[in-house]
Motif scaffolding. Sequence first.
Motif, PDB file in Angstrom:
ATOM      1  N   GLU A   1     -16.205  16.451  -5.938  1.00 23.66           N
ATOM      2  CA  GLU A   1     -17.218  17.443  -6.305  1.00 23.66           C
ATOM      3  C   GLU A   1     -16.654  18.852  -6.215  1.00 23.66           C
ATOM      4  N   ALA A   2     -15.756  19.077  -5.261  1.00 22.60           N
ATOM      5  CA  ALA A   2     -15.174  20.404  -5.080  1.00 22.60           C
ATOM      6  C   ALA A   2     -14.122  20.732  -6.138  1.00 22.60           C
ATOM      7  N   ASP A   3     -13.271  19.757  -6.486  1.00 24.81           N
ATOM      8  CA  ASP A   3     -12.159  20.065  -7.393  1.00 24.81           C
ATOM      9  C   ASP A   3     -12.265  19.390  -8.761  1.00 24.81           C
ATOM     10  N   GLY A   4     -13.226  18.486  -8.963  1.00 30.08           N
ATOM     11  CA  GLY A   4     -13.426  17.847 -10.262  1.00 30.08           C
ATOM     12  C   GLY A   4     -12.428  16.762 -10.611  1.00 30.08           C
ATOM     13  N   ARG A   5     -11.596  16.363  -9.667  1.00 20.63           N
ATOM     14  CA  ARG A   5     -10.595  15.333  -9.934  1.00 20.63           C
ATOM     15  C   ARG A   5     -11.202  13.938  -9.841  1.00 20.63           C
ATOM     16  N   PRO A   6     -10.598  12.970 -10.542  1.00 22.65           N
ATOM     17  CA  PRO A   6     -11.118  11.595 -10.531  1.00 22.65           C
ATOM     18  C   PRO A   6     -10.960  10.917  -9.166  1.00 22.65           C
ATOM     19  N   ILE A   7     -11.818   9.938  -8.943  1.00 21.47           N
ATOM     20  CA  ILE A   7     -11.715   9.049  -7.778  1.00 21.47           C
ATOM     21  C   ILE A   7     -11.311   7.687  -8.320  1.00 21.47           C
ATOM     22  N   VAL A   8     -10.269   7.099  -7.738  1.00 21.28           N
ATOM     23  CA  VAL A   8      -9.829   5.765  -8.141  1.00 21.28           C
ATOM     24  C   VAL A   8     -10.068   4.819  -6.970  1.00 21.28           C
ATOM     25  N   TYR A   9     -10.902   3.816  -7.201  1.00 22.64           N
ATOM     26  CA  TYR A   9     -11.129   2.762  -6.218  1.00 22.64           C
ATOM     27  C   TYR A   9     -10.133   1.653  -6.530  1.00 22.64           C
ATOM     28  N   TRP A  10      -9.351   1.229  -5.540  1.00 26.09           N
ATOM     29  CA  TRP A  10      -8.279   0.272  -5.747  1.00 26.09           C
ATOM     30  C   TRP A  10      -8.175  -0.651  -4.547  1.00 26.09           C
ATOM     31  N   ARG A  11      -7.283  -1.634  -4.668  1.00 25.69           N
ATOM     32  CA  ARG A  11      -6.955  -2.501  -3.529  1.00 25.69           C
ATOM     33  C   ARG A  11      -5.498  -2.922  -3.645  1.00 25.69           C
ATOM     34  N   PRO A  12      -4.831  -3.130  -2.521  1.00 27.27           N
ATOM     35  CA  PRO A  12      -3.434  -3.555  -2.556  1.00 27.27           C
ATOM     36  C   PRO A  12      -3.284  -4.919  -3.231  1.00 27.27           C
ATOM     37  N   GLY A  13      -2.205  -5.076  -3.965  1.00 23.34           N
ATOM     38  CA  GLY A  13      -1.928  -6.340  -4.637  1.00 23.34           C
ATOM     39  C   GLY A  13      -2.528  -6.459  -6.018  1.00 23.34           C
ATOM     40  N   CYS A  14      -3.303  -5.489  -6.429  1.00 20.75           N
ATOM     41  CA  CYS A  14      -3.934  -5.528  -7.755  1.00 20.75           C
ATOM     42  C   CYS A  14      -2.946  -5.020  -8.799  1.00 20.75           C
TER      43      CYS A  14
ATOM     44  N   HIS B   1       1.327  12.468 -11.493  1.00 21.88           N
ATOM     45  CA  HIS B   1      -0.063  12.931 -11.447  1.00 21.88           C
ATOM     46  C   HIS B   1      -0.927  12.094 -10.502  1.00 21.88           C
ATOM     47  N   ALA B   2      -0.409  10.978 -10.033  1.00 19.35           N
ATOM     48  CA  ALA B   2      -1.183  10.086  -9.158  1.00 19.35           C
ATOM     49  C   ALA B   2      -1.604  10.786  -7.872  1.00 19.35           C
ATOM     50  N   TYR B   3      -0.852  11.771  -7.445  1.00 18.55           N
ATOM     51  CA  TYR B   3      -1.182  12.473  -6.207  1.00 18.55           C
ATOM     52  C   TYR B   3      -2.295  13.492  -6.399  1.00 18.55           C
ATOM     53  N   ARG B   4      -2.706  13.702  -7.635  1.00 17.84           N
ATOM     54  CA  ARG B   4      -3.823  14.612  -7.908  1.00 17.84           C
ATOM     55  C   ARG B   4      -5.159  13.876  -7.933  1.00 17.84           C
ATOM     56  N   VAL B   5      -5.117  12.556  -7.813  1.00 17.23           N
ATOM     57  CA  VAL B   5      -6.317  11.712  -7.856  1.00 17.23           C
ATOM     58  C   VAL B   5      -6.704  11.350  -6.425  1.00 17.23           C
TER      59      VAL B   5
ATOM     60  N   PRO C   1       0.812  -1.218   0.000  1.00 20.15           N
ATOM     61  CA  PRO C   1       0.000   0.000   0.000  1.00 20.15           C
ATOM     62  C   PRO C   1       0.848   1.272   0.000  1.00 20.15           C
ATOM     63  N   LEU C   2       2.115   1.159   0.327  1.00 20.21           N
ATOM     64  CA  LEU C   2       2.989   2.332   0.375  1.00 20.21           C
ATOM     65  C   LEU C   2       3.283   2.901  -1.004  1.00 20.21           C
ATOM     66  N   ALA C   3       3.069   2.126  -2.056  1.00 16.17           N
ATOM     67  CA  ALA C   3       3.329   2.597  -3.415  1.00 16.17           C
ATOM     68  C   ALA C   3       2.230   3.533  -3.913  1.00 16.17           C
ATOM     69  N   PHE C   4       1.160   3.644  -3.163  1.00 13.12           N
ATOM     70  CA  PHE C   4       0.025   4.454  -3.567  1.00 13.12           C
ATOM     71  C   PHE C   4      -0.097   5.672  -2.663  1.00 13.12           C
ATOM     72  N   PRO C   5      -0.655   6.757  -3.187  1.00  8.16           N
ATOM     73  CA  PRO C   5      -0.935   7.899  -2.313  1.00  8.16           C
ATOM     74  C   PRO C   5      -1.895   7.502  -1.205  1.00  8.16           C
ATOM     75  N   ARG C   6      -1.947   8.291  -0.175  1.00 13.51           N
ATOM     76  CA  ARG C   6      -2.787   7.997   0.985  1.00 13.51           C
ATOM     77  C   ARG C   6      -4.259   7.894   0.573  1.00 13.51           C
ATOM     78  N   SER C   7      -4.902   6.828   1.017  1.00 13.98           N
ATOM     79  CA  SER C   7      -6.318   6.619   0.698  1.00 13.98           C
ATOM     80  C   SER C   7      -7.208   7.422   1.635  1.00 13.98           C
ATOM     81  N   VAL C   8      -8.355   7.777   1.100  1.00 10.12           N
ATOM     82  CA  VAL C   8      -9.390   8.435   1.895  1.00 10.12           C
ATOM     83  C   VAL C   8     -10.646   7.589   1.801  1.00 10.12           C
ATOM     84  N   GLY C   9     -11.635   7.885   2.603  1.00 10.39           N
ATOM     85  CA  GLY C   9     -12.905   7.173   2.542  1.00 10.39           C
ATOM     86  C   GLY C   9     -13.694   7.585   1.306  1.00 10.39           C
ATOM     87  N   ALA C  10     -14.652   6.760   0.937  1.00 11.90           N
ATOM     88  CA  ALA C  10     -15.446   7.024  -0.267  1.00 11.90           C
ATOM     89  C   ALA C  10     -16.228   8.330  -0.152  1.00 11.90           C
ATOM     90  N   ALA C  11     -16.805   8.589   1.006  1.00 11.51           N
ATOM     91  CA  ALA C  11     -17.574   9.823   1.186  1.00 11.51           C
ATOM     92  C   ALA C  11     -16.681  11.051   1.071  1.00 11.51           C
TER      93      ALA C  11
END
Length: 143
Positions: free
Chosen positions: A64-77, A90-94, A47-57
Amino acid sequence: MMRRLMLPVLFVLCGVVVAIRRAADGSPVAAAVLLAVFLLLAALFSPLAFPRSVGAAEARRRSEADGRPIVYWRPGCRYCLRLRLRLGRHAYRVHWVDIWRDPAGAAEVRAVAGGNETVPTVVVADEARVNPDPAWVLDRLRS
């Protein structure tokens, strides 16, 4: 928590076993190289290879505020890793949502993917794509 770290820990253990075996056979350089390869794989699939995750809400609110994409992921994929690597800096902008840590995120993925937890699933302004082309995500980030 252990499920998230299972694959990286497996890579480390395999790397140690292979390195010990190579060193015992008299190939310390090969042992060091193989151990480094396995450690790199462990880091990439952790999970350290990915930016910090936030909750879905929270991701929805931010998107909605900034118009950036949401990526749903899981470790090991491996497809999530491919997307992460192709996004590069650019991954840190998602907004990243780990579906193994957030049941609401997993439910949103199931709603989009016909009941499956297929990741990566990317949502941009009410448009959802399952395992999209990274170029499509980059295009949405630029617009």
